[in-house]
Design a protein around this motif. Structure first.
Motif, PDB file in Angstrom:
ATOM      1  N   VAL A  66       0.878  -1.252   0.026  1.00 28.32           N
ATOM      2  CA  VAL A  66      -0.405  -0.271   0.416  1.00 28.32           C
ATOM      3  C   VAL A  66       0.231   1.365   0.298  1.00 28.32           C
ATOM      4  O   VAL A  66       1.735   1.534   0.522  1.00 28.32           O
ATOM      5  CB  VAL A  66      -0.934  -0.054   1.136  1.00 28.32           C
ATOM      6  N   GLN A  67       0.284   1.871  -0.725  1.00 30.73           N
ATOM      7  CA  GLN A  67       0.909   3.636  -1.096  1.00 30.73           C
ATOM      8  C   GLN A  67       2.956   2.956  -0.876  1.00 30.73           C
ATOM      9  O   GLN A  67       3.759   3.615  -0.617  1.00 30.73           O
ATOM     10  CB  GLN A  67       1.125   4.284   0.177  1.00 30.73           C
ATOM     11  N   ASP A  68       2.666   1.646  -1.872  1.00 31.22           N
ATOM     12  CA  ASP A  68       4.277   1.829  -2.353  1.00 31.22           C
ATOM     13  C   ASP A  68       5.503   0.826  -1.129  1.00 31.22           C
ATOM     14  O   ASP A  68       6.393   1.248  -0.533  1.00 31.22           O
ATOM     15  CB  ASP A  68       5.423   2.537  -3.292  1.00 31.22           C
ATOM     16  N   ASP A  69       4.314   1.017   0.034  1.00 29.47           N
ATOM     17  CA  ASP A  69       5.598   0.119   1.105  1.00 29.47           C
ATOM     18  C   ASP A  69       4.963  -0.811   0.769  1.00 29.47           C
ATOM     19  O   ASP A  69       3.723  -1.506   0.862  1.00 29.47           O
ATOM     20  CB  ASP A  69       4.343   0.505   3.175  1.00 29.47           C
ATOM     21  N   SER A  70       5.786  -1.879   1.262  1.00 28.51           N
ATOM     22  CA  SER A  70       5.310  -3.490   1.299  1.00 28.51           C
ATOM     23  C   SER A  70       6.127  -4.773   2.820  1.00 28.51           C
ATOM     24  O   SER A  70       6.443  -4.329   2.954  1.00 28.51           O
ATOM     25  CB  SER A  70       5.726  -4.314   0.159  1.00 28.51           C
ATOM     26  N   ARG A  71       5.157  -5.823   2.722  1.00 28.79           N
ATOM     27  CA  ARG A  71       5.746  -6.474   3.850  1.00 28.79           C
ATOM     28  C   ARG A  71       5.174  -8.049   2.942  1.00 28.79           C
ATOM     29  O   ARG A  71       4.275  -7.896   2.197  1.00 28.79           O
ATOM     30  CB  ARG A  71       4.010  -6.401   5.253  1.00 28.79           C
ATOM     31  N   LEU A  72       6.017  -8.975   3.602  1.00 28.98           N
ATOM     32  CA  LEU A  72       6.094  -9.912   3.074  1.00 28.98           C
ATOM     33  C   LEU A  72       6.313 -10.752   5.006  1.00 28.98           C
ATOM     34  O   LEU A  72       6.296 -10.979   5.320  1.00 28.98           O
ATOM     35  CB  LEU A  72       7.403 -11.029   2.638  1.00 28.98           C
ATOM     36  N   TYR A  73       4.883 -12.124   4.725  1.00 30.09           N
ATOM     37  CA  TYR A  73       4.410 -11.971   5.492  1.00 30.09           C
ATOM     38  C   TYR A  73       5.255 -13.935   5.606  1.00 30.09           C
ATOM     39  O   TYR A  73       4.101 -14.246   5.139  1.00 30.09           O
ATOM     40  CB  TYR A  73       2.741 -12.631   6.049  1.00 30.09           C
ATOM     41  N   THR A  74       5.419 -14.230   6.953  1.00 27.11           N
ATOM     42  CA  THR A  74       5.738 -15.996   6.548  1.00 27.11           C
ATOM     43  C   THR A  74       5.154 -16.608   8.000  1.00 27.11           C
ATOM     44  O   THR A  74       5.144 -17.349   8.178  1.00 27.11           O
ATOM     45  CB  THR A  74       7.167 -16.539   6.892  1.00 27.11           C
ATOM     46  N   GLY A  75       4.398 -15.665   8.652  1.00 24.95           N
ATOM     47  CA  GLY A  75       4.250 -16.382  10.194  1.00 24.95           C
ATOM     48  C   GLY A  75       2.141 -17.037  10.167  1.00 24.95           C
ATOM     49  O   GLY A  75       2.059 -16.459   9.349  1.00 24.95           O
ATOM     50  N   LEU A  76       2.444 -18.600  10.306  1.00 22.53           N
ATOM     51  CA  LEU A  76       0.937 -18.701  10.160  1.00 22.53           C
ATOM     52  C   LEU A  76      -0.121 -18.418  10.248  1.00 22.53           C
ATOM     53  O   LEU A  76      -0.925 -18.840   9.755  1.00 22.53           O
ATOM     54  CB  LEU A  76       1.248 -20.373  11.031  1.00 22.53           C
TER      55      LEU A  76
END
Length: 314
Positions: free
Chosen positions: A270-280
């Protein structure tokens, strides 16, 4: 979802197919734990400035090899089929050299593979910093699930549509940056030719198919491309009708990426900020949400029929 890369044929698509062409990891600037026992990676702008980092290092190496070979920039450009200004931009780290140029330059300058060794890293450098990790995972994925709310997903975009998307970005992007981003986006679409074929599911809001990004003709070409790609047996495209009263996707767009190692990763932006999640816990939450979205959206067959109907409108 159906496996395999063989396409499902439809009469309108045979005509369209002739007209439409389907075209070391840099870590984001910060990361923190997501509180779910997994890693949450946050990618933030600004991306690498021109003249710094890997791109500049490649440019310096290219220039040194050219000088060692005793070739003037004008002569080298003519030999390579590029303008002198373009060669200068590569050497000064202002533009990212494409893979074909790198291969040819390595051979022409007798570099012994020095330039070719940087090719993969340079390809990733074309992406904005906040997307590089996701691009790497996407390129290696065995399955993808994509929910889009504002524009057609990048993997489905035509060249004209993608260029229009980049031209609309604010702050404005330089023309050179637009062309770099465009080349990188189109290169991602090589995933459709991979074997074995990854399984791909796309859900997009109906409004996306009405928004005339790039103009009416560009939108028409984009609808045609969606219809064509949707014929592939390993691809399912669904449309979420605007008139649905129940909607599980109000939290915004997201992607689910399944790796060959059996890991599932979630990506949000969102708004050029990103997140990668691996938590179950977070993965399960988004898996559940995507499953509900699929049940609320039109079926793949209904969705392609809807796109075909839009193509028939004037």
């Amino acid at each position: 979802m159906r496996r395999g890369g063989t396409s499902r044929r439809c009469a309108p698509c045979r005509g369209l197919r002739r007209r439409v062409g389907l075209g070391r990891v840099v870590r984001p600037s910060g990361s923190e734990r997501d509180g779910n026992g997994g890693r949450e990676t946050i990618g933030q702008r600004p991306e690498d400035e021109p003249g710094t980092g890997l791109v500049a290092a490649f440019g310096r190496q290219l220039k040194l090899l050219r000088i060692r070979a005793g070739v003037e920039r004008v002569e080298f450009g003519a030999q390579m089929g590029y303008s002198t200004a373009t060669i200068a931009a590569y050497e000064q780290g202002r533009r990212i050299a494409p893979p074909k140029f790198i291969d040819k330059a390595d051979d022409a300058l007798d570099a012994g593979g020095v330039l070719k060794a940087l090719k993969e890293d340079l390809a990733r450098a074309q992406y904005p910093a906040f997307f590089r990790d996701a691009a790497r995972l996407e390129g290696e994925a065995v399955a993808l699930s994509v929910y889009a709310t504002v524009a057609v997903p990048g993997l489905l975009q035509t060249e004209d549509y993608a260029r229009a998307v980049f031209r609309m970005q604010r702050p404005l992007l330089d023309d050179e940056v637009i062309e770099q981003r465009l080349a990188a986006r189109l290169a991602r679409q090589r995933i459709f030719g991979r074997r074995p074929s990854p399984l791909m599911s796309f859900i997009m809001e109906e409004a996306v198919l009405h928004r005339p990004i790039g103009g009416r003709m560009t939108l028409r070409g984009q609808r045609e491309q969606i219809l064509l790609i949707g014929q592939n047996r390993n691809v399912e495209i669904q449309v979420m009708p605007t008139n649905r009263e129940d909607h599980a996707g109000l939290g915004g767009p997201f992607n689910l990426i399944d790796t060959a190692q059996g890991q599932r990763v979630a990506y949000t932006e969102v708004q050029d900020d990103s997140r990668l999640y691996t938590g179950l816990p977070k993965i399960r939450e988004l898996e559940s949400r995507y499953g509900i979205l699929r049940s609320q959206a039109l079926t793949p067959s209904e969705s392609l029929a809807f796109v075909e109907q839009l193509l028939g409108e004037r």
